[in-house]
Scaffold this motif. Structure first.
Motif, PDB file in Angstrom:
ATOM      1  N   GLY A 172      -5.538   4.267  -7.128  1.00  6.25           N
ATOM      2  CA  GLY A 172      -5.304   5.699  -7.310  1.00  6.25           C
ATOM      3  C   GLY A 172      -6.542   6.563  -7.126  1.00  6.25           C
TER       4      GLY A 172
ATOM      5  N   ALA B  30      -4.985   2.045   0.933  1.00  8.93           N
ATOM      6  CA  ALA B  30      -3.836   2.954   0.908  1.00  8.93           C
ATOM      7  C   ALA B  30      -3.473   3.366   2.319  1.00  8.93           C
TER       8      ALA B  30
ATOM      9  N   GLY C  34      -0.852   3.991  -2.368  1.00  6.92           N
ATOM     10  CA  GLY C  34      -1.472   2.672  -2.406  1.00  6.92           C
ATOM     11  C   GLY C  34      -0.662   1.581  -1.724  1.00  6.92           C
TER      12      GLY C  34
ATOM     13  N   HIS D 110       0.574   2.850  -7.341  1.00 12.04           N
ATOM     14  CA  HIS D 110      -0.809   2.452  -7.592  1.00 12.04           C
ATOM     15  C   HIS D 110      -0.898   1.419  -8.718  1.00 12.04           C
TER      16      HIS D 110
END
Length: 465
Positions: A314, A145, A274, A292
């Protein structure tokens, strides 16, 4: 070109990706990992590890500044050599990145340098140094991310920083505004304050460290305030006006009122999103929700043969969660009996001064879930080792199911609690009740004794407080 066919092909070599690849190799699968930048990912190179090195320097500075409390006088002026502090942090990251390279080589995992994209059934196209088409029976997405960017608060790398710039400052600012009080924001606030910077923490929620137990958040706020950190809860940064070498932030403080604060630098720590773009997912059945990738309990996506692990899936955005997911994913592929991850057993740590650590449900969340609870508390001031260390401020709190004795959660603030929390994590994983914990013998004198006392306190049996 080298071999291009693999049993397991992992995209991303962070703490999720490289662990998954190594575990696959251990299980006899031919594995490769594709990495576009640094082995070890953000965590090792720009996150977990180098920030801990910076915080260690801040801790040393703090101890020197309070050396008289320990009967030691430091003669002369104590100076902060910022380039040396940053160099040490980068050196620690570099050493560990090289260590990951060695581990992959030892386990015969191929490293493919470049950016990867799904380009067909079981096919990945890589651009960059090792460009080409590669095949993988099983493809694991572990792309991690990046920092979330809010409109009007966009980082520019000079006056408004993300974690990257905050880790390698060319000069120490005199004043700093930190937006967001999760672990990242609080750690940077702690580092810079202990390096002598005037720090203001801004949180849109009603308290700092909002995912932690309310009691722990309140104690953290009290300690940070005592250290000189200004805390602005229930406050939203709505605008940043950049000057030549400063930033004026407009704060929405509620009731239609705004205030302005001018600082040298701003750190944006408002969460992460993400890295699910540019992976070729649009031609697959892989679902992406709010940035995500959606998976099942074994990290499988809706596209057969494609999996996802770690931050790209996530919250909780934690390196140890990513690594564990990598192992679960690969072991399931190998046909082993695997238990899905239980998020209630994932510990969270904040390496500020004081440290904060927790696992499981907070007292409030436990009650909201319908549990009748028994809560135990034990303060650091009642512990001999804490007093001897000169660290008498802190708390260990445990939450039990009053009916069954199940340990529902544990929450701590104080010296070394990021190490202590694992004891409760093991207990939760083993589904231990208060009875086993009470009958466990803790060594004396240690900080860990407070864990025992907190359990005893939940049942009215604390000895030392």
């Amino acid at each position: 070109m080298a071999d291009t066919n693999y049993d397991v092909l992992v995209i991303g070599a962070g703490p999720g990706g490289y662990v998954a690849a190594i575990r696959a190799a251990q299980l006899g699968m031919k594995a490769a990992v594709v990495e576009r930048e640094h082995l070890g990912g953000i965590c090792l190179n720009w996150g977990c590890i180098p920030t801990k090195a910076l915080l260690r320097s801040a801790e040393v500075a703090h101890l020197i500044q309070h050396s008289k409390d320990y009967g030691i006088t430091v003669e002369g002026k104590v100076t902060m050599d910022l380039p040396a502090i940053v160099k040490r942090s980068r050196g620690v990251a570099g050493q560990l990145s090289a260590g990951v390279k060695g581990l992959l080589k030892k386990n015969k995992v191929a490293v493919i340098n470049g950016s990867a994209k799904l380009s067909g059934k079981g096919k990945v196209t890589v651009t960059g140094q090792d460009a080409g088409d590669y095949q993988g029976k099983h493809i694991i997405i572990a792309t991690g991310a990046r920092a979330r960017v809010l409109p009007g608060l966009e980082p520019d790398g000079k006056l408004v920083w993300t974690y990257r710039e905050a880790m390698v400052p060319e000069k120490m600012p005199k004043s700093l505004l930190v937006i967001g009080t999760g672990a990242i924001g609080v750690e940077f606030a702690s580092f810079y304050r202990n390096m002598g910077v005037e720090v203001t923490l801004v949180e849109v929620m009603d308290r700092i460290l909002p995912v932690e137990d309310e009691e722990i958040s309140a104690l953290a706020a009290k300690q940070f305030t005592k250290q000189g950190i200004k805390i602005r809860a229930n406050t939203k940064v709505v605008k940043l006006d950049k000057g030549a070498d400063n930033v004026t932030a407009t704060l929405d403080v509620g009731n239609g009122k705004t205030e302005q604060v001018t600082v040298d630098r701003v750190i944006s720590a408002v969460g992460i999103v993400g890295n699910s773009e540019n992976l070729g997912l649009e031609n697959t059945k892989v679902k992406v929700e709010r940035g995500h990738i959606v998976t099942d309990a074994y990290m499988r996506t809706d596209e057969p043969g494609v999996y996802a692990i770690g931050d790209v899936c996530g919250a909780p955005w934690l390196a140890h969660k990513a690594s564990h997911e990598g192992v679960i994913c690969v072991e399931k592929i190998a046909g082993l009996e695997v238990h899905p991850i239980d998020v209630r057993n994932i510990p969270g740590c904040t390496y500020s001064l004081p440290q904060v650590a927790s696992v499981g449900l907070t007292e409030k969340k436990a009650k909201e879930a319908g549990y009748e609870v028994r809560v135990g508390r034990f303060p650091f001031i009642g512990n001999g080792k804490a007093i001897a260390l000169g660290e008498p401020e802190g708390l260990v709190k445990t939450v039990f199911d009053a009916k069954t004795g199940e340990l529902l959660g544990a929450h701590m603030i104080g010296a070394e609690v990021t190490e202590l929390i694992q004891g409760y994590t093991v207990a939760k994983t083993m589904e231990t009740t208060e009875a086993e914990l009470m009958h466990t013998i803790f060594p004396h004198p240690t900080l860990s004794e407070m864990m025992h006392e907190s359990v005893l306190a939940a049942y009215g049996r604390a000895i030392h407080y």
